[in-house]
Design an enzyme around this catalytic site. Structure first.
Site, PDB file in Angstrom:
ATOM      1  N   CYS A 122      45.642  -4.527-107.284  1.00  0.00           N
ATOM      2  CA  CYS A 122      45.866  -3.326-108.093  1.00  0.00           C
ATOM      3  C   CYS A 122      46.353  -3.693-109.489  1.00  0.00           C
ATOM      4  O   CYS A 122      45.992  -3.035-110.467  1.00  0.00           O
ATOM      5  CB  CYS A 122      46.853  -2.382-107.408  1.00  0.00           C
ATOM      6  SG  CYS A 122      46.142  -1.551-105.964  1.00  0.00           S
ATOM      7  N   CYS A 134      50.313  -4.441-105.867  1.00  0.00           N
ATOM      8  CA  CYS A 134      49.866  -5.733-105.341  1.00  0.00           C
ATOM      9  C   CYS A 134      49.037  -6.444-106.419  1.00  0.00           C
ATOM     10  O   CYS A 134      48.756  -5.884-107.481  1.00  0.00           O
ATOM     11  CB  CYS A 134      49.041  -5.531-104.075  1.00  0.00           C
ATOM     12  SG  CYS A 134      47.414  -4.785-104.382  1.00  0.00           S
ATOM     13  N   HIS A 185      44.403   1.490-102.163  1.00  0.00           N
ATOM     14  CA  HIS A 185      45.788   1.717-102.559  1.00  0.00           C
ATOM     15  C   HIS A 185      45.858   2.897-103.519  1.00  0.00           C
ATOM     16  O   HIS A 185      44.865   3.272-104.148  1.00  0.00           O
ATOM     17  CB  HIS A 185      46.362   0.467-103.204  1.00  0.00           C
ATOM     18  CG  HIS A 185      46.564  -0.664-102.241  1.00  0.00           C
ATOM     19  ND1 HIS A 185      47.181  -1.835-102.588  1.00  0.00           N
ATOM     20  CD2 HIS A 185      46.240  -0.784-100.931  1.00  0.00           C
ATOM     21  CE1 HIS A 185      47.233  -2.636-101.536  1.00  0.00           C
ATOM     22  NE2 HIS A 185      46.659  -2.022-100.514  1.00  0.00           N
ATOM     23  N   GLU A 200      47.198   3.214-106.448  1.00  0.00           N
ATOM     24  CA  GLU A 200      46.873   2.875-107.830  1.00  0.00           C
ATOM     25  C   GLU A 200      45.364   2.815-108.033  1.00  0.00           C
ATOM     26  O   GLU A 200      44.839   3.324-109.028  1.00  0.00           O
ATOM     27  CB  GLU A 200      47.461   1.510-108.213  1.00  0.00           C
ATOM     28  CG  GLU A 200      48.935   1.358-107.960  1.00  0.00           C
ATOM     29  CD  GLU A 200      49.268   0.723-106.611  1.00  0.00           C
ATOM     30  OE1 GLU A 200      50.166  -0.130-106.578  1.00  0.00           O
ATOM     31  OE2 GLU A 200      48.639   1.091-105.599  1.00  0.00           O
TER      32      GLU A 200
END
Length: 139
Positions: A101, A98, A70, A72
């Site tokens: 993360c 999420c 992801h 992040e």
């Protein structure tokens, strides 16, 4: 900082994060992230496969491959390899984080998260708030 000025800065960095998301090779969703500290961008990231892997995020069924990172996670990993510290930083991300993360955000010492669109599962945002991270949705 005055709320009007902070909002203007937040909008500027969010536009930059959206532009950065365009670098993603993912087809289903492109997400970008910027890590900002003391009004300087200290890291950036977008969703995609790890370094050295093919730049294809989805399999033949249009499902995200399990090893896609992801935005992040990429930004946090990138700052970890630099001489910068994310402690006390603000993360601008185009989609709400999420759960996985969010755990990284907490451990990285990021104090504020500003996100654009809401992801269908909001448990990551709930975890951030529970940890005392300031979270703000930017419309």
């Amino acid at each position: 900082m005055q709320p009007d000025k902070q909002n203007k800065i937040d909008r500027l960095y969010m536009r930059m994060a959206r532009t950065w998301a365009e670098n993603s090779y993912c087809e289903r969703r492109k997400v970008g992230a910027l890590l900002v500290k003391n009004q300087m961008i200290i890291s950036d990231g977008y969703n995609g496969t790890p370094s050295g892997f093919e730049n294809k995020c989805e399999d033949e069924n249009n499902t995200s491959k399990p090893y896609v990172l992801h935005a992040e996670a990429n930004a946090i990993s990138k700052v970890a390899r630099s001489n910068n510290s994310s402690d006390g930083a603000t993360l601008y991300v185009t989609a709400s984080p999420c759960m996985e993360c969010s755990k990284l955000i907490i451990q990285a010492g990021i104090r504020r998260v500003v996100y654009g669109e809401e992801y269908r599962i909001m448990d990551g945002v709930e975890l951030l708030r529970r940890a005392g991270v300031e979270v703000e949705k930017l419309d």
